[in-house]
Design an enzyme around this catalytic site. Structure first.
Site, short mmCIF file in Angstrom:
data_model
loop_
_atom_site.label_atom_id
_atom_site.label_comp_id
_atom_site.label_asym_id
_atom_site.label_seq_id
_atom_site.Cartn_x
_atom_site.Cartn_y
_atom_site.Cartn_z
N LYS A 101 0.82 -1.22 0.00
CA LYS A 101 0.00 0.00 0.00
C LYS A 101 0.85 1.28 0.00
CE LYS A 101 -4.13 -1.95 2.20
NZ LYS A 101 -5.11 -1.83 3.29
N ASP A 121 -10.20 2.50 2.54
CA ASP A 121 -10.32 1.89 3.87
C ASP A 121 -10.96 2.89 4.85
OD1 ASP A 121 -9.20 -0.58 3.24
OD2 ASP A 121 -7.16 0.07 3.71
N GLY A 134 -3.01 -1.26 17.65
CA GLY A 134 -2.26 -1.33 16.41
C GLY A 134 -1.82 0.04 15.94
P1 NAP Z 1 0.16 -3.44 9.34
O1 NAP Z 1 0.38 -2.15 8.65
O2 NAP Z 1 1.14 -4.56 9.20
O3 NAP Z 1 0.00 -3.09 10.92
C1 NAP Z 1 -0.28 -4.09 11.86
C2 NAP Z 1 -0.16 -3.53 13.26
O4 NAP Z 1 -0.48 -4.58 14.17
C3 NAP Z 1 1.24 -3.05 13.64
O5 NAP Z 1 1.12 -2.02 14.58
C4 NAP Z 1 1.84 -4.31 14.28
O6 NAP Z 1 2.87 -4.06 15.18
C5 NAP Z 1 0.64 -4.82 15.05
N1 NAP Z 1 0.75 -6.24 15.36
C6 NAP Z 1 1.03 -7.24 14.50
N2 NAP Z 1 0.99 -8.43 15.14
C7 NAP Z 1 0.69 -8.15 16.44
C8 NAP Z 1 0.55 -8.95 17.61
N3 NAP Z 1 0.67 -10.27 17.57
N4 NAP Z 1 0.26 -8.33 18.77
C9 NAP Z 1 0.12 -6.98 18.83
N5 NAP Z 1 0.27 -6.15 17.75
C10 NAP Z 1 0.53 -6.75 16.58
O7 NAP Z 1 -1.23 -4.08 8.93
P2 NAP Z 1 -2.58 -3.27 8.59
O8 NAP Z 1 -2.65 -3.04 7.13
O9 NAP Z 1 -2.69 -2.14 9.51
O10 NAP Z 1 -3.70 -4.40 8.91
C11 NAP Z 1 -3.98 -4.78 10.24
C12 NAP Z 1 -5.17 -5.76 10.22
O11 NAP Z 1 -6.33 -5.09 9.74
C13 NAP Z 1 -4.94 -6.96 9.26
O12 NAP Z 1 -5.47 -8.11 9.86
C14 NAP Z 1 -5.73 -6.58 8.04
O13 NAP Z 1 -6.23 -7.73 7.33
C15 NAP Z 1 -6.91 -5.82 8.68
N6 NAP Z 1 -7.51 -4.89 7.73
C16 NAP Z 1 -8.83 -5.07 7.47
C17 NAP Z 1 -9.46 -4.23 6.57
C18 NAP Z 1 -10.92 -4.42 6.30
O14 NAP Z 1 -11.42 -3.94 5.28
N7 NAP Z 1 -11.65 -5.10 7.18
C19 NAP Z 1 -8.75 -3.19 5.94
C20 NAP Z 1 -7.39 -3.04 6.24
C21 NAP Z 1 -6.78 -3.91 7.13
P3 NAP Z 1 4.43 -4.14 14.71
O15 NAP Z 1 4.67 -2.94 13.89
O16 NAP Z 1 5.16 -4.20 15.99
O17 NAP Z 1 4.54 -5.43 13.88
#
Ligand code: NAP
Length: 267
Positions: free
Chosen positions: A67, A103, A128
């Protein structure tokens, strides 16, 4: 109408994505002769692929981990894509790459549906500090009186995110303090996607708080099930996913998709 040369989802991995299912249902319902394809793209493949897609005026979505890289390659960004710092929707127009972030609208619509309107004066505990958390903050900026406490394991990332949204966000190191007075609790980590882990124990959440998991899984997420069992209003990421996809469809074709057909395709 002139349609894009191809309609694609770029990510890694994309094998479990639900987007092809509901986007193809929307295309069929609208009578648009295109097939939405998910393409596995590794880092170094992104740039040449975008150049190939430019030649045929393709359009599509972008997911983890591209992204931000696609945002960097865009010739034109919408205000929201700039604010979030990431692109999840792209298209080519007159050879120029345009990027948007749906989003934000997807989360906004899903949150309003959950609480029954604009979450005015919301106190939000946000777990997060990645791209999805930034989309939540961009939506919260549009809500009257919203304040967000970011809880993240990486405090450097959390601090950087809070600095980008100073009017609404602050970092909270204590989960307990973040949950005190929270009216909306949002999981923007992948916790619960692959297993039955939960971002926070629901017994620590006030029963009057609304719970939004951005994670989605066929059959629902364990955190949302636990929250509902306890009596909280709760929604998983499916409604946000469908709405961000519907908004992408609008950007590509200038018409509203059949949201019911999209929803039915996932049953
Ligand atoms: P991202 O940019 O990789 O960010 C993930 C965040 O979660 C980071 O702050 C990461 O911390 C933290 N994290 C990862 N594993 C963790 C754990 N085990 N315990 C605590 N914190 C943890 O990902 P993203 O794009 O924000 O997406 C996050 C989630 O939202 C995903 O599951 C994605 O599928 C979902 N999402 C859903 C939609 C929807 O339309 N429903 C849209 C976008 C995203 P670190 O930096 O320390 O790794």
């Amino acid at each position: 109408m002139e349609y894009p040369g191809r309609l694609v989802l770029l990510g890694n991995p994309v094998s479990h994505s639900l987007s092809p299912t509901f986007q193809n249902a929307a295309l069929l319902a609208a009578g648009i002769p295109l097939v939405y394809e998910a393409i596995e793209v590794r880092g170094q493949e992104l740039r040449p692929l975008l150049e190939d897609l430019r030649k045929i005026s393709a359009a599509g979505n972008v997911t983890i981990p591209h992204k931000v890289a696609v945002r960097d390659r865009c010739d034109e960004l919408t205000e929201l894509a700039t604010r979030v710092g990431a692109v999840n929707t792209f298209w080519f127009k007159a050879g120029r790459l345009h990027g948007d972030n749906t989003d934000v609208g997807g989360f906004d619509t899903a949150a309003r549906a959950l609480v029954g309107g604009e979450p005015t004066d919301a106190r939000i505990a946000l777990f997060g500090a990645g791209g999805a958390a930034a989309a939540v903050l961009a939506a919260a900026e549009g809500w009257t009186g919203a304040k967000v406490s970011i809880v993240a394991r990486n405090t450097t990332k959390a601090d950087a995110l809070a600095r980008r949204f100073p009017d609404v966000a602050r970092v909270e190191k204590s989960v307990k303090r973040a949950l005190t007075d929270a009216t909306l609790i949002v999981n923007a980590t992948p916790v619960g996607q692959q297993n039955d882990e939960q971002p926070v124990d629901v017994s620590k959440i006030s029963k009057s708080a609304a719970v939004m998991d951005l994670v989605y899984r066929r059959g629902g997420t364990p955190w949302v099930k636990a929250a509902r069992d306890r009596g909280n209003r709760a929604a998983d990421g499916l409604s946000m996913l469908l709405e961000q996809g519907a908004l992408s469809f609008q950007r590509w074709f200038g018409i509203d998709p059949d949201r019911e057909a999209m929803r039915q395709s996932l049953l």
